[in-house]
Design a protein around this motif. Structure first.
Motif, PDB file in Angstrom:
ATOM      1  N   GLY A 380       0.817  -1.211   0.000  1.00  0.00           N
ATOM      2  CA  GLY A 380       0.000   0.000   0.000  1.00  0.00           C
ATOM      3  C   GLY A 380       0.847   1.255   0.000  1.00  0.00           C
ATOM      4  N   GLN A 384       1.011   4.067  -3.020  1.00  0.00           N
ATOM      5  CA  GLN A 384       0.791   5.496  -2.787  1.00  0.00           C
ATOM      6  C   GLN A 384       1.931   6.311  -3.359  1.00  0.00           C
ATOM      7  N   ARG A 385       3.154   5.842  -3.189  1.00  0.00           N
ATOM      8  CA  ARG A 385       4.320   6.545  -3.729  1.00  0.00           C
ATOM      9  C   ARG A 385       4.248   6.622  -5.250  1.00  0.00           C
ATOM     10  N   ASP A 388      -0.942   5.844  -6.951  1.00  0.00           N
ATOM     11  CA  ASP A 388      -2.160   5.045  -7.039  1.00  0.00           C
ATOM     12  C   ASP A 388      -2.859   5.040  -5.680  1.00  0.00           C
ATOM     13  N   GLY A 389      -3.591   6.106  -5.391  1.00  0.00           N
ATOM     14  CA  GLY A 389      -4.257   6.223  -4.099  1.00  0.00           C
ATOM     15  C   GLY A 389      -5.298   5.150  -3.875  1.00  0.00           C
ATOM     16  N   ALA A 392      -3.556   1.877  -3.135  1.00  0.00           N
ATOM     17  CA  ALA A 392      -2.989   1.915  -1.790  1.00  0.00           C
ATOM     18  C   ALA A 392      -4.063   1.695  -0.745  1.00  0.00           C
ATOM     19  N   THR A 393      -5.209   2.343  -0.921  1.00  0.00           N
ATOM     20  CA  THR A 393      -6.314   2.191   0.026  1.00  0.00           C
ATOM     21  C   THR A 393      -6.787   0.749   0.074  1.00  0.00           C
ATOM     22  N   ASN A 412      -1.283   4.340   8.247  1.00  0.00           N
ATOM     23  CA  ASN A 412      -0.979   4.532   6.826  1.00  0.00           C
ATOM     24  C   ASN A 412      -2.248   4.782   6.025  1.00  0.00           C
ATOM     25  N   VAL A 416      -3.203   8.089   3.782  1.00  0.00           N
ATOM     26  CA  VAL A 416      -3.595   8.027   2.364  1.00  0.00           C
ATOM     27  C   VAL A 416      -4.929   8.734   2.156  1.00  0.00           C
ATOM     28  N   LYS A 419      -4.631  12.462   2.317  1.00  0.00           N
ATOM     29  CA  LYS A 419      -4.063  13.032   1.102  1.00  0.00           C
ATOM     30  C   LYS A 419      -5.064  12.985  -0.051  1.00  0.00           C
ATOM     31  N   GLU A 420      -5.987  12.028   0.002  1.00  0.00           N
ATOM     32  CA  GLU A 420      -7.031  11.934  -1.023  1.00  0.00           C
ATOM     33  C   GLU A 420      -8.223  12.849  -0.712  1.00  0.00           C
ATOM     34  N   ALA A 532       3.942  11.623  -2.509  1.00  0.00           N
ATOM     35  CA  ALA A 532       3.839  10.659  -3.599  1.00  0.00           C
ATOM     36  C   ALA A 532       4.706  11.070  -4.768  1.00  0.00           C
TER      37      ALA A 532
END
Length: 856
Positions: A380, A384-385, A388-389, A392-393, A412, A416, A419-420, A532
């Motif tokens: 995940g 995210q890096r 691909d949010g 990652a979720t 984590n 995420v 940030k989304e 990211a």
């Protein structure tokens, strides 16, 4: 040596003298340390000797004095175990690690010092001071090559530092590289023209190069800047009282060092000899010795798989990624179906910066065990890096589904989602993390960050205070608290929070993603930056979530509630994010860049104004907000910022005019109406303020700041009972609302209830220990109730935090005058008037002193 015990007054006199000496004079600090020592003030003597040694590491007198003060007074026996205990509880405690390393370095225990600064560098890789200390330590043991490498690394991090350029030049000169040394030293004096040591060393380099006229000029300049370079200073030395004392100290230190070298941990029971001894060394942090034992274990034919596993884990703990990957590859050749080994191989690659290779290893782990929680968590982070949010979720939710109390995965996931911009889901994830018994400070800080985004500043403040309560040295929470207090109008508290944060960590470091492992003996903190990469999902090099399979029903159930955001990112979203995290310079730069790219100028100038206001540059902030209104007279953000700054500048009339326009432009914005109401209270229109606040209370009935402002309006109308009731209602909603406690105390003082007033002020200071208004009010209550001497320490402590506070200086003058110290009182008033010539309280107090005959 005969010690002379001193009275409390003597101590205050000595401390006052300490504040007046030249802060850059190493000899003065050394001599002051001797005076402190002879008076039995051992803690103060150690601090003075340490300061002298830091200013001039070549001053052997200061180092000898420091050793005697440390070892002969018990300070060392108290301080070092205390620092070690703090590090046992929190290995990332920057302050404890720093002070322990500096203590070892000052006492000549270079090996121990380097170990502490290496650990500090691992936990805080951007801490340039730790890198400089590593260079100094290497130089002190004669390893000039290593010293040069460390100093050059520090210089790359901070190229505009005169001190670091000087250190580079000194090492190059000692290595005989005069031409290179000349360049570094000229850079040092170009950056800091008054750097006497750089000029002095420059003279030697020029002399060696045959440029004697320039060398004489450099020597002359150095002597002008620091006359002590040209004469022998009368530096006091403790050993003159007992010539045998220093040798006795050295002997005790040598014995202690030899004992430490002889101490070898007992091997772990039930294990082969070298493997067991390696584990014992590993548990004590002696990684080099542990590696040696593991290699001997392989040579002696001990259990190969167990030894290689231990060796790989040790390299991972040392952050030696390449060595770790090499050993993991050897292990996987024999056991390719181990998800644990694949996961840890991925972690090693991840720490080295190879997120794509790491993701491949995580996917290999999941191909063997699709519910391997650590691999899902780490994948995940990698997704995210890669930008691909959603992926990652999904991976993080699967990790939690596999291990419901997986705190790292919850944190984590929350980050995420934050940030989304999925704020409620992020808040739920942070609150779920609080159910665990670890990382609670991180979870509380995350709760606060989400609440700030939701504009719930009172609740956010409480969350940040909980984070600080769980870990007082948590710099990020102090930075975030500063921003929140600023939004609540507590600018003094915000400034104090920022100062504390800067003491702990000069740079704002936001929450980072946490990688997970399944090491048998440790749970190391393995952090990855949260920013990211700019890769897209279509990038051929980006890791893909689809590379492993998962139970479709589980995935669908976990993701049923997710809704993808398709909105474009606003031009100033990144600047606003930087502003929310306290990165003020970054916010200004991003706002300027967005404006240059065609972004709305009023919005950009409003962001810049908000950043300048938080930095305390109120006049510049006002200019930015006014410029924003020139571009767009209807900008709510610009009007809000301008009105707030005008109130902070004590210009309520101007604030009222802007606030009235704001209330018309945003009639349903509760924050806008609150600002307008405050402006009305401050301009004497209490009735109008109350009418506006009634509208706000209908919209937001449970806002303590609104109730407090209603109390202000009621008090302005002479309704003290109503005001007191409203202040108590505000405190019932937020027990830590310091401003309401202060106003309640003022009402109690007015009716002569001194004890009640003092209780309220102590409650305010318990909520916000650095609240200047509460400190001043408490000092006034104690002075007016005849307890003047109890008021004095409060004011001294306040001025130690903020020496440029004119109100505190006036209060100190009034206190000193009451204590029949008119000359000192006049000095405090003169300082207050230097800072603010028109300060009415200072002018009144000075007039009273003159009438009493002082200064006539």
């Amino acid at each position: 040596m005969v010690l002379t015990l001193c009275t409390p007054r003597d101590r205050e006199i000595l401390r006052s003298f300490a504040r007046r000496i030249d802060p850059s004079d190493a000899g003065a600090h050394n001599n002051l340390g001797v005076v402190f020592f002879t008076k039995g003030m051992h803690e103060e003597s150690v601090a003075a000797f340490m300061r002298a040694y830091e200013l001039d590491p070549k001053m052997q007198v200061a180092q000898r004095n420091l050793e005697i003060a440390y070892f002969n007074t018990g300070v060392y026996d108290r301080r070092v175990p205390e620092l070690k205990e703090r590090l046992r509880v929190d290995p990332t405690d920057r302050g404890a690690r720093w002070h322990l390393g500096r203590t070892y370095a000052a006492l000549g225990d270079t090996r121990d010092a380097m170990a502490e600064f290496l650990a500090l560098h691992e936990h805080h890789p951007t801490d340039v001071r730790a890198v400089v200390q590593l260079g100094l330590a290497a130089k002190s043991i004669g390893d000039l090559d290593a010293a040069q490498r460390w100093f050059e690394r520090a210089l790359a991090m901070k190229p505009d530092s005169a001190a670091i350029n000087f250190h580079v030049g000194e090492v190059l000169y000692n290595r005989g590289l005069n031409d290179e040394a000349l360049v570094a030293l000229r850079n040092a004096v170009a950056l800091e023209a008054d750097h006497s040591d750089a000029h002095y060393l420059l003279a030697f380099v020029l002399g060696d190069l045959g440029r004697h006229d320039e060398a004489r000029a450099a020597t002359k300049r150095a002597m002008q800047l620091n006359p002590s370079l040209g004469r022998a200073e009368a530096n006091l030395e403790l050993v003159r009282y007992d010539p045998a004392q220093y040798e006795a100290v050295l002997q005790r230190r040598r014995e202690r060092q030899e004992k430490a070298l002889r101490e070898t941990p007992a091997p772990e029971a039930g294990m082969p000899a070298h493997l067991g001894l390696g584990l014992a060394f590993r548990k004590r942090g002696y990684f080099a010795e542990a590696v040696r034992e593991y290699r001997l274990a392989l040579e002696d034919g001990e259990d190969r798989t167990r030894v290689l596993q231990a060796l790989a884990e040790l390299y991972l703990l040392k952050r030696d990624a390449r060595a770790a990957v090499e050993v993991y590859d050897r292990l996987l050749a024999d056991n390719p179906g181990s998800p644990k080994l694949w996961c840890e191989r991925g972690v090693a690659l991840h720490l080295e910066g190879d997120a794509t290779g790491a993701a491949d290893s995580y996917q290999r782990a999941l191909a063997t065990d699709g519910r391997h929680a650590a691999s899902l968590n780490n994948l995940g982070v990698a997704l995210q890096r890669a930008g691909d949010g959603d992926g990652a979720t999904r991976a993080l939710r699967l990790a939690i589904g596999s291990r419901p109390r997986f705190v790292k995965a919850w944190l984590n996931l929350a980050l995420v989602l934050l940030k989304e911009r999925k704020l409620q889901q992020s808040l739920d994830a942070y609150q779920a993390a609080l159910a665990g018994d670890v990382e609670r400070h991180v979870a509380w800080n995350g709760v606060g960050r989400v609440l700030v985004e939701m504009r719930k500043f009172d609740e956010a403040r409480a969350a940040f205070e909980r984070a600080i309560g769980d870990r007082p040295a948590y710099a990020e929470a102090h930075y975030n608290l500063s921003f929140t207090l600023s939004n609540l109008g507590d600018f003094a508290g915000a400034l104090e929070a920022t100062k504390r944060a800067l003491e702990l960590e000069p740079q704002y470091v936001p929450q980072r993603f946490q990688l997970a492992t399944e090491l048998e003996h440790e749970d190391p903190e393995l952090l990855v930056d949260a920013e990211a990469a700019r890769a897209t999902r279509e990038s051929a090099t980006a890791p893909s979530f689809g590379a492993f399979s998962a139970d479709a029903d589980v995935t669908d159930a976990l993701l049923a509630s997710l809704v993808r955001d398709a909105d474009d990112v606003a031009p100033y979203a990144e600047a606003q994010d930087q502003l929310a995290r306290g990165l003020l310079e970054g916010a200004i730069a991003l706002a300027e860049r967005a404006m240059s790219a065609g972004g709305d100028r009023a919005s950009g100038l409003s962001v810049i104004g908000a950043a300048l206001a938080r930095r305390g540059e109120l006049e510049r902030a006002l200019g930015a907000f006014c410029a924003a209104r020139d571009v767009d007279a209807t900008s709510v953000a610009a009007m809000t910022g301008e009105a707030r700054v005008l109130l902070a500048l004590a210009r309520p009339g101007d604030a009222w005019r802007v606030a009235e326009t704001l209330a018309t432009a945003a009639p349903n914005d509760a924050d806008a109406l609150v600002i307008c109401a405050e402006a009305r209270v401050r301009t004497g229109d209490a009735a109008g303020a109350m009418q506006m606040l009634d509208r706000v209370r209908a919209m937001a009935p449970a806002r303590p700041d609104v109730l407090k402002l209603c109390g202000d309006a009621a008090r302005a109308q002479g309704e003290r009972g109503v005001a007191e009731h409203l202040y108590r209602d505000a405190i019932a909603l937020d027990a830590g609302y310091a401003a309401a406690h202060v106003e309640l105390a003022k009402l109690a003082a007015e009716r002569g209830a001194t004890g009640e007033a003092e209780s309220s002020l102590l409650a305010a200071l318990d909520a916000v220990p650095t609240y200047a208004d509460a400190t001043l009010a408490l000092a006034r209550v104690r002075r007016e109730s005849g307890r003047t001497r109890e008021a004095l320490p409060l004011l001294v402590e306040l001025l130690e935090r903020d020496a440029a506070n004119p109100d505190a200086l006036v209060a100190l003058a009034e206190t000193l005058a009451t204590l029949d110290q008119p000359v000192d009182a006049e000095m405090a008033l003169e300082r207050a008037l230097e800072l603010r010539p028109e300060h009415a309280g200072a002018l009144r107090a000075r007039a009273g002193l003159f009438h009493a005959g002082v200064g006539a």
